[in-house]
Design a protein around this motif. Structure first.
Motif, PDB file in Angstrom:
ATOM      1  N   ILE A  63       0.731  -1.333  -0.110  1.00  0.00           N
ATOM      2  CA  ILE A  63      -0.057   0.149   0.014  1.00  0.00           C
ATOM      3  C   ILE A  63       0.792   1.256   0.024  1.00  0.00           C
ATOM      4  CG2 ILE A  63      -1.659   1.473   1.423  1.00  0.00           C
ATOM      5  CD1 ILE A  63      -2.781  -1.327   2.426  1.00  0.00           C
ATOM      6  N   GLY A  64       2.044   1.321   0.855  1.00  0.00           N
ATOM      7  CA  GLY A  64       2.823   2.488   0.934  1.00  0.00           C
ATOM      8  C   GLY A  64       3.435   2.666  -0.365  1.00  0.00           C
ATOM      9  N   PHE A  65       3.880   1.482  -1.091  1.00  0.00           N
ATOM     10  CA  PHE A  65       4.615   1.553  -2.328  1.00  0.00           C
ATOM     11  C   PHE A  65       3.767   2.283  -3.347  1.00  0.00           C
ATOM     12  CE2 PHE A  65       6.099   0.128  -6.547  1.00  0.00           C
ATOM     13  CZ  PHE A  65       7.290   0.405  -6.506  1.00  0.00           C
ATOM     14  N   ALA A  66       2.438   1.536  -3.406  1.00  0.00           N
ATOM     15  CA  ALA A  66       1.516   2.219  -4.369  1.00  0.00           C
ATOM     16  C   ALA A  66       1.208   3.540  -4.034  1.00  0.00           C
ATOM     17  CB  ALA A  66       0.328   1.093  -4.387  1.00  0.00           C
ATOM     18  N   SER A  67       1.009   3.936  -2.984  1.00  0.00           N
ATOM     19  CA  SER A  67       0.707   5.603  -2.680  1.00  0.00           C
ATOM     20  C   SER A  67       1.833   6.445  -3.342  1.00  0.00           C
ATOM     21  CB  SER A  67       0.310   5.642  -1.352  1.00  0.00           C
ATOM     22  OG  SER A  67      -0.639   4.669  -0.845  1.00  0.00           O
ATOM     23  N   GLY A  68       2.886   5.745  -2.974  1.00  0.00           N
ATOM     24  CA  GLY A  68       4.280   6.598  -3.434  1.00  0.00           C
ATOM     25  C   GLY A  68       4.414   6.843  -4.767  1.00  0.00           C
ATOM     26  N   VAL A  69       3.980   5.691  -5.495  1.00  0.00           N
ATOM     27  CA  VAL A  69       4.247   5.857  -7.002  1.00  0.00           C
ATOM     28  C   VAL A  69       2.896   6.869  -7.596  1.00  0.00           C
ATOM     29  CG1 VAL A  69       3.720   4.447  -9.162  1.00  0.00           C
ATOM     30  CG2 VAL A  69       5.360   3.503  -7.168  1.00  0.00           C
ATOM     31  N   ALA A  70       1.889   6.624  -6.894  1.00  0.00           N
ATOM     32  CA  ALA A  70       0.638   7.361  -7.233  1.00  0.00           C
ATOM     33  C   ALA A  70       0.941   9.130  -7.276  1.00  0.00           C
ATOM     34  CB  ALA A  70      -0.618   7.038  -6.642  1.00  0.00           C
ATOM     35  N   VAL A  71       1.623   9.189  -5.852  1.00  0.00           N
ATOM     36  CA  VAL A  71       1.844  10.804  -5.749  1.00  0.00           C
ATOM     37  C   VAL A  71       2.971  11.117  -6.786  1.00  0.00           C
ATOM     38  CG1 VAL A  71       3.058  12.111  -4.089  1.00  0.00           C
ATOM     39  CG2 VAL A  71       1.251  10.547  -3.178  1.00  0.00           C
ATOM     40  N   PHE A  72       3.861  10.138  -6.977  1.00  0.00           N
ATOM     41  CA  PHE A  72       4.717  10.700  -7.906  1.00  0.00           C
ATOM     42  C   PHE A  72       4.312  11.007  -9.181  1.00  0.00           C
ATOM     43  CE2 PHE A  72       8.128   9.732 -11.107  1.00  0.00           C
ATOM     44  CZ  PHE A  72       9.293  10.545 -10.424  1.00  0.00           C
ATOM     45  N   PHE A  73       3.489  10.354  -9.684  1.00  0.00           N
ATOM     46  CA  PHE A  73       3.043  10.398 -10.850  1.00  0.00           C
ATOM     47  C   PHE A  73       1.724  11.398 -11.320  1.00  0.00           C
ATOM     48  CE2 PHE A  73       5.342   6.331 -11.965  1.00  0.00           C
ATOM     49  CZ  PHE A  73       6.045   6.831 -12.966  1.00  0.00           C
ATOM     50  N   ILE A  74       0.806  11.617 -10.096  1.00  0.00           N
ATOM     51  CA  ILE A  74      -0.053  12.209 -10.071  1.00  0.00           C
ATOM     52  C   ILE A  74       0.113  13.797  -9.740  1.00  0.00           C
ATOM     53  CG2 ILE A  74      -2.651  12.598  -9.364  1.00  0.00           C
ATOM     54  CD1 ILE A  74      -2.709   9.607  -9.296  1.00  0.00           C
ATOM     55  N   SER A  75       0.909  14.109  -8.612  1.00  0.00           N
ATOM     56  CA  SER A  75       0.799  15.219  -8.107  1.00  0.00           C
ATOM     57  C   SER A  75       1.919  16.480  -8.677  1.00  0.00           C
ATOM     58  CB  SER A  75       1.242  15.092  -6.679  1.00  0.00           C
ATOM     59  OG  SER A  75       2.500  14.635  -6.454  1.00  0.00           O
TER      60      SER A  75
END
Length: 128
Positions: A63-75
């Motif tokens: 979950i932490g890894f997926a959240s980090g990847v999402a923040v990296f690409f979306i924000s």
């Protein structure tokens, strides 16, 4: 809270940080529920307690890894855009790491927060 402090204006940054802090505390509680909900069924499969605990630790890691990847690409880095684009377009000045460190080290607020955090952490450390 660094991210919310950079993303919101000074008029609403306090509210934004409070909301983020509240959601962070809620996440700690939800984690306990999720970990237990995943852990106890593993015991029923006959898995040893040591192996079950190690296996269930994969859940927050994923979950932490997926959240980090999402923040990296979306924000974005800041409300006005990404730092690279802002620097390239001349909207953000280039500042050396040494100059940035010097500015922070000479700021009185930095030292007040340093002392407050040191006192708070010292109290936490003596309580354990």
């Amino acid at each position: 809270q660094y991210w919310t402090s950079r993303m919101f204006t000074k008029e609403v940054v306090g509210t934004a940080n409070a909301i983020v802090g509240g959601w962070g505390n809620l996440g700690g509680g939800v984690t306990q529920l999720v970990m237990g909900s995943v852990l106890f069924p593993l015991f029923k499969t006959g898995m040893s307690s040591e192996m079950a605990w190690r296996t269930v630790s994969i859940v927050p890691a994923v979950i932490g890894f997926a959240s980090g990847v999402a923040v990296f690409f979306i924000s974005d880095d800041a409300p006005k855009g990404n730092y690279g684009e802002l620097k390239k377009n001349g909207l953000m000045p280039e500042v050396s790491a040494a100059a940035s460190f010097r500015s922070g080290a000479l700021n009185l607020n930095t030292w007040v927060l340093f002392l407050q955090y040191g006192c708070c952490f010292g109290v936490e450390g003596t309580g354990t």
